[in-house]
Design a protein around this motif. Structure first.
Motif, PDB file in Angstrom:
ATOM      1  N   TYR A  28      -4.461   2.455   7.535  1.00 25.03           N
ATOM      2  CA  TYR A  28      -4.451   1.674   6.516  1.00 25.03           C
ATOM      3  C   TYR A  28      -4.937   0.139   6.785  1.00 25.03           C
ATOM      4  CZ  TYR A  28      -1.724   5.545   4.954  1.00 25.03           C
ATOM      5  OH  TYR A  28      -1.407   7.010   4.614  1.00 25.03           O
ATOM      6  N   ASP A  37       1.504   5.699  -0.068  1.00 30.17           N
ATOM      7  CA  ASP A  37       0.237   6.615   0.076  1.00 30.17           C
ATOM      8  C   ASP A  37       1.269   7.968   0.853  1.00 30.17           C
ATOM      9  OD1 ASP A  37      -1.703   8.244   0.405  1.00 30.17           O
ATOM     10  OD2 ASP A  37      -2.549   7.602   2.052  1.00 30.17           O
ATOM     11  N   ILE A  82       0.655  -1.212   0.166  1.00 27.40           N
ATOM     12  CA  ILE A  82      -0.105  -0.004  -0.132  1.00 27.40           C
ATOM     13  C   ILE A  82       0.514   1.349   0.151  1.00 27.40           C
ATOM     14  CG2 ILE A  82      -1.716   1.294   1.177  1.00 27.40           C
ATOM     15  CD1 ILE A  82      -2.531  -1.415   2.589  1.00 27.40           C
TER      16      ILE A  82
END
Length: 307
Positions: A252, A232, A230
């Motif tokens: 998350y 970000d 992930i």
């Protein structure tokens, strides 16, 4: 035998007296004291003494205070204070229970910034007098910067860090350009070890007072690794913060690479010191932010705990 009661006006007089006494007691409890600061012909606070050592960028402690002489004309609540000078001030408050002349201690608050002699105006009731405090210079070789940002992202900015794995060498980060990540422009910063210049590009940006790093969100903790990864922007730093201020990253959730369980992750950032003085390689850095980052995880159905 029939009982005889006092006339009604006797009760009225008694209640009036009782009510008046209660009002007087309440009034006395919140009365503001009056009086004046004792001073000499030069407007200096008479018998004013300075206790403790005052040094540049040294935190104020309980041993740092100012003692002044106050004449109390009427007992009551009081506040005796100075204005803010050179990053610190003096103040005391409480209750004067009697009239007369007293010596009052004013604890210091803050942190001196510049060496020299500071002139303080002390205020009580409608009077003012002055006191002098000398600040010693205890630091040298201060790094002076023109950019007020704590994490500059201007063109050609760079950083050097001590490499703990290879003493005597440095880890270098250098700003090299700009790319789009997550549909937002980011500054490219190449990181490499001084004796092995293999580029490892990282991505940063600033929005208003917030700094962000675009990366895999699980790279800052060994507690888990998301699969798939992930990515970000992590808000790792802020401007204009205060000591003790904290904030969280976004939360998350995803499956981990080890057991495929769904685990949530967030980071807790906390400013340990918003005005630190740090000595590195013989150079003094002032107005430093010390930031603590604590990863927190939560398996499905559980609360967050630090890793």
């Amino acid at each position: 035998m029939k009982k005889r009661y006092p006339p009604w006006y006797v009760y009225f007089i008694f209640l009036t007296i009782l009510y008046s006494c209660e009002k007087e007691y309440s009034y006395e409890g919140s009365r503001i004291s009056s009086g004046y600061l004792v001073k000499d012909a030069f407007n200096n606070c008479s018998l004013a003494t300075v206790s403790g050592n005052f040094r540049v960028f040294k935190n104020i402690s309980d041993s740092n205070f100012l003692t002044v002489q106050v004449h109390v004309s009427r007992p009551g609540n009081y506040t005796v204070q100075s204005g803010l000078v050179n990053g610190y001030s003096f103040t005391a408050s409480g209750l004067f229970s009697d009239t007369g002349t007293v010596l009052l201690r004013l604890p210091a608050q803050g942190k001196p910034i510049i060496a020299g002699t500071d002139v303080f105006n002390i205020f009580y009731d409608s009077t003012t007098c002055q006191a002098l405090v000398t600040i010693e210079d205890t630091i040298s070789n201060i790094v002076i910067t023109t950019n007020p940002d704590h994490f500059p992202l201007t063109d050609k900015s760079y950083w050097c860090y001590d490499d703990l794995s290879y003493p005597g060498d440095s880890i270098v980060r250098k700003l090299t350009g700009q790319t789009i990540q997550n549909n937002i422009p980011h500054q490219d910063i190449d990181e490499y070890i001084s004796f092995f210049p293999a580029a490892n590009t990282q991505y940063y940006r600033k929005s208003a007072s917030d700094y962000f790093r675009y990366s895999s969100v699980s790279m800052f903790t060994s507690a888990l690794n998301y699969s798939p990864s992930i990515f970000d922007d992590l808000n790792f730093l802020k401007e204009d913060i205060t000591t003790g201020q904290s904030w969280f990253s976004d939360t998350y959730s995803g499956r981990t690479s080890l057991d495929a369980k769904v685990v949530s992750l967030r980071y807790n950032f906390r400013c340990v010191d918003a005005d630190a003085v740090v000595l590195i390689n013989g150079k003094t850095f002032i107005k430093v932010y010390k930031i603590q980052m604590i990863p927190e995880i939560a398996p499905a159905g559980f609360s967050f705990t630090p890793t």
